[in-house]
Design an enzyme around this catalytic site. Sequence first.
Site, PDB file in Angstrom:
ATOM      1  N   PHE B 244       0.815  -1.225   0.000  1.00  0.00           N
ATOM      2  CA  PHE B 244       0.000   0.000   0.000  1.00  0.00           C
ATOM      3  C   PHE B 244       0.845   1.270   0.000  1.00  0.00           C
ATOM      4  CE2 PHE B 244      -2.095  -3.400   2.505  1.00  0.00           C
ATOM      5  CZ  PHE B 244      -2.942  -3.820   1.505  1.00  0.00           C
ATOM      6  N   GLN B 602      -9.317  -6.512  -5.910  1.00  0.00           N
ATOM      7  CA  GLN B 602      -8.559  -5.274  -5.762  1.00  0.00           C
ATOM      8  C   GLN B 602      -9.475  -4.080  -5.541  1.00  0.00           C
ATOM      9  OE1 GLN B 602      -5.159  -5.224  -5.328  1.00  0.00           O
ATOM     10  NE2 GLN B 602      -4.751  -4.193  -7.246  1.00  0.00           N
ATOM     11  N   GLU B 668      -5.586   1.197  -6.995  1.00  0.00           N
ATOM     12  CA  GLU B 668      -5.788   2.331  -6.096  1.00  0.00           C
ATOM     13  C   GLU B 668      -7.143   3.000  -6.221  1.00  0.00           C
ATOM     14  OE1 GLU B 668      -1.725   4.471  -5.519  1.00  0.00           O
ATOM     15  OE2 GLU B 668      -1.707   3.567  -7.497  1.00  0.00           O
TER      16      GLU B 668
END
Lengths: 196, 703
Positions: B244, B602, B668
Amino acid sequence: METNSSAISLRVNGETHALTVDNRTTLLDALREHLDLTGTKKGCDHGQCGACTVLLDGRRATACLQLAAAADGRTVTTIEGMADGDRLHPVQQAFLDFDGYQCGYCTPGQICSAIGVIEEHAAGWPSAVTADVRPEAGPPPLDADEIRERMSGNLCRCGAYVSIVRAVAEAAAQVAAGREAAGGQGSGAGGTRVTA
Amino acid sequence: MTAPSLAPGRTGVVGTARTRLEGRAKVTGAARYAGEVPFAELAHGWVATSSVARGRIRSIDTEAVLAMPGVLAVLHHGNAPRLRPGVGLFGPDATLQVLQDDRVPHVGWPVALVVAETPEQARAAAEALVVTYDEEPHDVAFSADHPGVYTPEARPPAPPDVERGDVDAELAGSAVVVDEEYTTPEEYQSPMEPHAAVARWENGRLEAIDSNQGSYAIAQYIAQLFFLDAASVRVTSEHVGGAFGAKGVRPHLVFAVMAATMLDRPVRVVLTRRQMFTMCGLRTPTAQRIRLGADADGRLRAVDHESVSYSSAIQEFVEQSTRPTRVLYATDALRARTRLVRLDVPTPTFMRAPGWAPGSYALESAMDELAERTGLDPITLRLRNEPAVAPASGLPFSSRNLAACFEEGARRFGWPDRDPRPGVRRDGRWLVGTGVAASAHAAMTAPSTATATAEADGTFTVRIAAADIGTGARTALHQIAVDALAAPPEAVRVRIADSDFGPAQFAGGSMGTASWGWAITEAAAALRERLALADEIPADGITVRADTSELVRARQPVERHGFGAQFAEVAVDPASGEVRVRRLLGVFAVGRVVNPLTARSQLVGGMIMGLSMALHEEGVRDTASGSLVNGDLAGYHVASNADVPPIEADWVDDPDTHNPTGIKGLGEIGIVGTAAAVANAVWHATGTRQRHLPIRLDRTLTR
Ligand code: FES
Ligand code: FES
């Protein structure tokens, strides 16, 4: 032997190991560093994340909060002991099929925890979200809310929870079906009732 | 072999759901992470950290500790190897100049490394090590009106200031103006696997196994830092337990290399969870002021976004929180300003969707307030301000399907039936509301290299220094390779995470799969050309290497982004202030999706981190001591299973060939917009705006 160490015996995944451990050694480090069973993970070393969950005498425990010396003589099942040879445990298979993980670091703890959850539920243990906790009510359906609550000691920073809940529900149904096929009531009152 | 065409989408496996190649290893515990590889003669390093926020080390009492059982060495600024200053992965990085001088820049700065035969001995010795300091006054109090606020230097990808048109005039002429401040707190990446590395010298080569996001760049960096020849350093990272943004180069690796070099034996250094909170970066807090000016019909005339964040005393890191504002909405005038203040705190770094995540919270909250004040539906307002070109740069978009995300999401979520009035829906004791927000993230591509080998036995091996930090990259790259080679999946092997495979993009910026996939596609095409001319394959196979540097550089500049629409339903208990998220839906336009199974994981994982950002995460810093009060997983709550409701993520068609693989990256974007959607839903439930994260109990109850 140094005075600050202890000779202990641990039964791990069906094998008995005699080992000498520093008294400060946790069960988690004994597994990882002494027995090279690195499947059990260390996420915090403080009982906060669940990554080190194993079954200790059949029940869920965080191995980082147990001293190895105090676990002398006890029976441990780790992630390495869950499959039946090449055949994965239904919980392992469901995690794989439903993508119940991403980085995989919380996964052994999640799987051990889920196996514990299915047993605890079959034994009639209520959880904090169980509406009717009277013993005669029997185990509640192992629905998504029950699974979420019972699995909340295992953090997953990748955020695989949605698939984890699906995987545990699916595996629990399979375990219950397996018990029924074996003609038994399972290990607890009423067997496992599952609604996914 | 046959010679099929390489047109995207032609063959079978890209676009199909595949379980992870390493899945079996992960569910059986066989997958070894960096700190889990055993070596004979392995020694263990334990880091000792500073207890003061600013000052100089006066003394380190190494003697007492060296006499403790098993202790092999105590490394400190007086005896540690000298490091080359001024180097780093993204420019000079002072955070890795550890044990080089007596300066202490923040609480938790590493001041020594104790090495011992066992981890227990190393830990006991590190905890027994007495370090004294000459303390200096410190300042860790962050605020937007701190006297030290300044304009940072321009650096890619976004200059600090953008100004188009006359913002003040347009604001003055606007029928409706929103002018509000939003804040976000310190947030910590907190991957589940603590940073770990083992380093050793083997036949004159430094070999390190490290938990990181990109082994090639890190090997290069370590070589520079230790004055070594680049070819004499190898870094591998087969399995990485989450990152991350926190797993670039971190001190644990520098320490492992230092100690292995000094002791000439393998040394492992693993950070504790608490140390991760001070040594591995964080997302800076932000204070953002947004001013929106619009005509009565909601058409934007002015957008003004100023974001202040902090960095440490030793290193400038800029959180570019105005990035969403530069691409999301058309406006007559636009101003975006990024400001910084330097404090005696740990150095912030990238955290999932840096800039985009905190920036979108502020912008998309303000858009919801504008919808309220103009009486428009929040989706109608956004669609009314869809830009033809990027508002800041004026460049065209390679593709932009935000409107389709809103339309599809609204239909699935049941948005058209929504009553816009706040605070009027009850479900038992709960107040219920829904909210929406836009999502966006840059979709860039960086140069990478890959090799493809045709083996003598008819199989193929593809090698690339990619990292799979839980993204599913290994599996996705296998799918890409299979299609590009037009080979059966079982005949193709993909090997990753080894610096010896050559230059490759980091697993970061949502650029990994797009960058690596292109290089693999090129290598496969070149290999097939070679094979068409070859009579037979020699025993050591035929290998070709591809490098996309030229191809990447030759492209026309465009604005390339993923987009999305996030929907949230929440319930708020008006007695306790508790907020429960009841469901989340995200619909995204993220180019070509290689593996729907792992892609969904994800996106949903990002949304869960967004939920966690909205409701839970807050690093609390004590101004008196300068330290983090809640630096562990008990004090710093990240969303647990019981916090997470049913969540759906899906995508719309988003064809885009600016990168020929069509891939935009989706690691993201899932976190971008979630917090605003939740905050907007809390307002809809209660009538109270949430302009500060996290949405704590006391904040929902405040009127
Ligand atoms: S490592 Fe044991 S609970 Fe985290
Ligand atoms: S899979 Fe990465 S922490 Fe759970």
